[in-house]
Scaffold this motif. Sequence first.
Motif, PDB file in Angstrom:
ATOM      1  N   VAL A   7       9.767   3.819   6.266  1.00 16.64           N
ATOM      2  CA  VAL A   7       8.460   4.467   6.389  1.00 16.64           C
ATOM      3  C   VAL A   7       7.785   3.933   7.643  1.00 16.64           C
ATOM      4  CG1 VAL A   7       8.213   4.798   3.902  1.00 16.64           C
ATOM      5  CG2 VAL A   7       7.337   2.706   4.952  1.00 16.64           C
ATOM      6  N   HIS A   8       6.823   4.688   8.128  1.00 19.53           N
ATOM      7  CA  HIS A   8       6.089   4.277   9.328  1.00 19.53           C
ATOM      8  C   HIS A   8       4.872   3.454   8.909  1.00 19.53           C
ATOM      9  CE1 HIS A   8       8.549   6.701  11.970  1.00 19.53           C
ATOM     10  NE2 HIS A   8       8.383   7.741  11.173  1.00 19.53           N
ATOM     11  N   LEU A   9       4.860   2.192   9.327  1.00 20.39           N
ATOM     12  CA  LEU A   9       3.768   1.277   9.049  1.00 20.39           C
ATOM     13  C   LEU A   9       3.124   0.845  10.364  1.00 20.39           C
ATOM     14  CD1 LEU A   9       5.486  -0.951   6.322  1.00 20.39           C
ATOM     15  CD2 LEU A   9       4.003   1.027   5.981  1.00 20.39           C
ATOM     16  N   PRO A  10       1.925   0.251  10.309  1.00 19.18           N
ATOM     17  CA  PRO A  10       1.262  -0.151  11.560  1.00 19.18           C
ATOM     18  C   PRO A  10       2.117  -1.052  12.447  1.00 19.18           C
ATOM     19  CG  PRO A  10      -0.282  -0.235   9.741  1.00 19.18           C
ATOM     20  CD  PRO A  10       1.059   0.071   9.137  1.00 19.18           C
ATOM     21  N   GLY A  11       2.980  -1.881  11.829  1.00 21.50           N
ATOM     22  CA  GLY A  11       3.814  -2.788  12.608  1.00 21.50           C
ATOM     23  C   GLY A  11       5.149  -2.207  13.006  1.00 21.50           C
ATOM     24  N   GLY A  12       5.399  -0.951  12.659  1.00 27.11           N
ATOM     25  CA  GLY A  12       6.664  -0.319  13.002  1.00 27.11           C
ATOM     26  C   GLY A  12       7.327   0.306  11.795  1.00 27.11           C
ATOM     27  N   ARG A  37       0.842  -1.212   0.000  1.00 30.34           N
ATOM     28  CA  ARG A  37       0.000   0.000   0.000  1.00 30.34           C
ATOM     29  C   ARG A  37       0.868   1.249   0.000  1.00 30.34           C
ATOM     30  NH1 ARG A  37      -2.824  -2.960   4.184  1.00 30.34           N
ATOM     31  NH2 ARG A  37      -4.634  -4.017   3.282  1.00 30.34           N
ATOM     32  N   SER A  38       1.964   1.230   0.754  1.00 30.15           N
ATOM     33  CA  SER A  38       2.865   2.374   0.795  1.00 30.15           C
ATOM     34  C   SER A  38       3.541   2.575  -0.555  1.00 30.15           C
ATOM     35  CB  SER A  38       3.918   2.163   1.890  1.00 30.15           C
ATOM     36  OG  SER A  38       4.787   3.266   1.987  1.00 30.15           O
ATOM     37  N   ILE A  39       3.987   1.477  -1.187  1.00 28.54           N
ATOM     38  CA  ILE A  39       4.611   1.571  -2.508  1.00 28.54           C
ATOM     39  C   ILE A  39       3.617   2.125  -3.531  1.00 28.54           C
ATOM     40  CG2 ILE A  39       5.504   0.202  -4.436  1.00 28.54           C
ATOM     41  CD1 ILE A  39       6.686  -1.729  -2.299  1.00 28.54           C
ATOM     42  N   GLY A  40       2.414   1.556  -3.555  1.00 29.41           N
ATOM     43  CA  GLY A  40       1.415   2.000  -4.517  1.00 29.41           C
ATOM     44  C   GLY A  40       1.029   3.454  -4.334  1.00 29.41           C
ATOM     45  N   ALA A  41       0.847   3.869  -3.068  1.00 26.46           N
ATOM     46  CA  ALA A  41       0.473   5.256  -2.794  1.00 26.46           C
ATOM     47  C   ALA A  41       1.581   6.211  -3.229  1.00 26.46           C
ATOM     48  CB  ALA A  41       0.169   5.431  -1.311  1.00 26.46           C
ATOM     49  N   PHE A  42       2.842   5.814  -3.013  1.00 24.33           N
ATOM     50  CA  PHE A  42       3.963   6.660  -3.425  1.00 24.33           C
ATOM     51  C   PHE A  42       3.906   6.936  -4.923  1.00 24.33           C
ATOM     52  CE2 PHE A  42       8.171   6.889  -5.374  1.00 24.33           C
ATOM     53  CZ  PHE A  42       8.756   7.939  -4.697  1.00 24.33           C
ATOM     54  N   PHE A  43       3.717   5.894  -5.717  1.00 21.66           N
ATOM     55  CA  PHE A  43       3.732   6.088  -7.163  1.00 21.66           C
ATOM     56  C   PHE A  43       2.454   6.761  -7.665  1.00 21.66           C
ATOM     57  CE2 PHE A  43       7.048   2.746  -7.016  1.00 21.66           C
ATOM     58  CZ  PHE A  43       8.037   3.446  -7.697  1.00 21.66           C
ATOM     59  N   ASP A  44       1.313   6.462  -7.045  1.00 21.26           N
ATOM     60  CA  ASP A  44       0.071   7.034  -7.559  1.00 21.26           C
ATOM     61  C   ASP A  44       0.021   8.543  -7.364  1.00 21.26           C
ATOM     62  OD1 ASP A  44      -2.361   5.890  -8.878  1.00 21.26           O
ATOM     63  OD2 ASP A  44      -3.354   7.114  -7.347  1.00 21.26           O
ATOM     64  N   ARG A  45       0.705   9.051  -6.359  1.00 15.33           N
ATOM     65  CA  ARG A  45       0.725  10.507  -6.163  1.00 15.33           C
ATOM     66  C   ARG A  45       1.934  11.163  -6.846  1.00 15.33           C
ATOM     67  NH1 ARG A  45       1.854   8.710  -0.713  1.00 15.33           N
ATOM     68  NH2 ARG A  45       4.056   9.016  -0.196  1.00 15.33           N
ATOM     69  N   SER A  46       2.760  10.354  -7.530  1.00 13.23           N
ATOM     70  CA  SER A  46       3.944  10.876  -8.214  1.00 13.23           C
ATOM     71  C   SER A  46       3.600  11.214  -9.662  1.00 13.23           C
ATOM     72  CB  SER A  46       5.068   9.831  -8.196  1.00 13.23           C
ATOM     73  OG  SER A  46       4.813   8.803  -9.147  1.00 13.23           O
ATOM     74  N   ASP A  47       4.602  11.723 -10.398  1.00 14.00           N
ATOM     75  CA  ASP A  47       4.413  11.970 -11.824  1.00 14.00           C
ATOM     76  C   ASP A  47       5.139  10.921 -12.672  1.00 14.00           C
ATOM     77  OD1 ASP A  47       7.023  12.667 -11.328  1.00 14.00           O
ATOM     78  OD2 ASP A  47       6.918  14.662 -12.239  1.00 14.00           O
ATOM     79  N   VAL A  48       5.499   9.793 -12.058  1.00 11.23           N
ATOM     80  CA  VAL A  48       6.134   8.700 -12.797  1.00 11.23           C
ATOM     81  C   VAL A  48       5.098   8.067 -13.734  1.00 11.23           C
ATOM     82  CG1 VAL A  48       7.314   6.480 -12.641  1.00 11.23           C
ATOM     83  CG2 VAL A  48       7.752   8.253 -10.922  1.00 11.23           C
ATOM     84  N   GLU A  49       5.453   7.964 -15.001  1.00 15.87           N
ATOM     85  CA  GLU A  49       4.501   7.436 -15.985  1.00 15.87           C
ATOM     86  C   GLU A  49       4.576   5.927 -16.164  1.00 15.87           C
ATOM     87  OE1 GLU A  49       3.994   9.912 -19.652  1.00 15.87           O
ATOM     88  OE2 GLU A  49       5.736  10.943 -18.839  1.00 15.87           O
ATOM     89  N   ILE A  50       5.762   5.348 -15.932  1.00 12.94           N
ATOM     90  CA  ILE A  50       5.959   3.912 -16.154  1.00 12.94           C
ATOM     91  C   ILE A  50       6.717   3.355 -14.953  1.00 12.94           C
ATOM     92  CG2 ILE A  50       6.969   2.160 -17.661  1.00 12.94           C
ATOM     93  CD1 ILE A  50       6.959   4.409 -19.877  1.00 12.94           C
TER      94      ILE A  50
END
Length: 256
Positions: A236-241, A29-42
């Motif tokens: 990154v800060h995740l629920p498990g640490g 989820r953290s990886i996906g959110a990072f890219f979805d809010r970025s301007d990376v096209e591929i």
Amino acid sequence: MSLRGHVSIATLNTRGTPVRGSQLADRYRSIGAFFDRSDVEIVNFQEVHTYHHLRLLRTTMPSYGVSFRPSLAGPAGGVATFVRRSAGTRDYHRLSIGSGVSRWSRAKASFKGVLLTRLDELWIANTHLLANTDGDWSDESRFTPIHRGQLDALARVMESTDGPLVLCGDFNVARKSTPYKAFLDRTGLTDAFDGRCPPTFHAEYLSPGNSPHCIDFILSRGLDVQSAEQILTDKVHLPGGSMYVSDHVGLRVTVN
């Protein structure tokens, strides 16, 4: 040669970290959110082994479509390319199994391959080679013959394409290794980081005494590299640490 404007391309081996306590869903989820809010096209992902892995990424990356070759368990070779452009031709090639390592390693090598995706006039290639579990990239390493065979097979696929191309992935070979240098000489591909990319594997996941190397690459042909950088370098800060999203560091380049 110029494309129709600049194109931003990234690569990341996603699974990483020990299986137990890996927080797979939260990391994805953290990886996906990072890219979805970025301007990376591929975005080229490796180790997307199952359809569950793929679904986690697709759910958090709704602005992307995805290119992959279906297999029984998930994307063939664990490679999937997420794109914000319309994708055309897609093809997948398995790489050489090789010899000189254990039967288990040869079995894993049989699942390695390269995914080709055509985006207008641009070829995007996404690959993942067999892991070198010894951390030895010398010519005497037991992994050198199999890596040489996989890179020879990869070179043949690259030679079968024409026009601008970007090859991304986790090569699992060090930049200093003989097979990698021979691959560059044969294909004429250019390292987007001009041979200056820092290590792409987090040291804390290595066995004692081993040093991290640059083993992930973005290579190109027929394109001008405008910028190149590492991404997802910090915990990154995740629920498990607090933890890294992967044992690998991501790479991003902009080309035209």
